[in-house]
Every structure is written in C-alpha cells, then in structure tokens.
Design a protein around this motif. Structure first.
Motif: not given
Length: 145
Positions: A66-82
């Motif tokens: 969840g933190l990996a997804v949130a961090f990527a989202f905060r930078t404007g990216l979508f980490n669907i593949g976490v």
C-alpha cells in the motif's frame, strides 16, 4: 485543528464504522451472532502474543504494498504492478533463505536486501520504459503482474 484536517481524520473512521455495521448486518441476515463474530476476530488477531506476531507478519506485506502504491501515486504515477514486485521480492528472499547457510544476523538482512533489490529491479523496467519510450506505466505494470 482545521476543518480540512478534521475531515481527513473523520472520513476513514466513519468508513470503518460503516464497514463494521455492514458486516454485522450481513452476519445477522446469515443467522450468525455479530458480537461473537467480532469477538472471535479480535481474539484471533490480538488474543495471544503468538496471534499478535502472526497478525503483524501477515499484514506487513500489505502495508508495504500500500505504501508503494501511495508513493507512486503521490508522484503522479500508477503502480498497478506492485503485486508483481512483491512476488519477485518474496522469490528473491526465499532464494537467499534456502541457498545460504549464514548466521541469522547476516542471513536476515541479506534476504531483506535481496528482496528489496529484486522488487526494485522489477519496478525499474516499467520506469525505464516510461522515461525512455513514454510507454504508459499502467499497461506495462499490468503485463508484469
């Protein structure tokens, strides 16, 4: 406390309360006792030192994902593949765990570092494709799960 900050706190609390109420309604409709169900849930998670350790062990990967997804989202990216990064990291940690006979003080950090590096390498691929060829990260990370 500002109104915006209060709203940011109350919305998740309200969502959890509504979830508990919805779960109780489902249990009642299904013929089960919600008090007994939630008591068993709490005892199974926090009823004993062993259960607390198991809860922490099982929930940690979800928190980190969840933190990996949130961090990527905060930078404007979508980490669907976490999920793929998590699996590759687990695989690397297991490989280190079964391949080497080392003292615990070396073995555990080595497994953690190997997992982090493998997950980072798996995440580097869509990052590189996005930066170099402008390939959309959602498509690449979905294909890499």
């Amino acid at each position: 406390m500002s109104e915006n900050r209060l709203t940011n706190i109350l919305v998740p609390v309200f969502a959890v309360i509504l979830g508990i109420i919805a779960g109780a309604i489902v249990m009642l409709v299904s013929g089960y006792d919600p008090i007994a169900g939630y008591s068993a849930l709490l005892y199974g998670a926090f009823g004993d030192r062993y259960y607390i350790g198991e809860t922490i062990r099982q929930v940690t990967p979800y928190i980190l994902a969840g933190l990996a997804v949130a961090f990527a989202f905060r930078t404007g990216l979508f980490n669907i593949g976490v999920e793929g990064q998590l699996i590759v990291g687990w695989l690397a940690a297991v490989w280190v765990g079964v391949s080497f006979e080392l003292p615990k003080v070396i073995h555990l950090p080595l497994a953690i570092v190997a997992a982090a590096l493998a997950g980072a390498l798996w995440g580097f691929i869509p990052g590189f494709l996005k930066a170099r060829f402008r390939v959309h990260e959602v498509i690449v990370t979905i294909m890499m799960v």
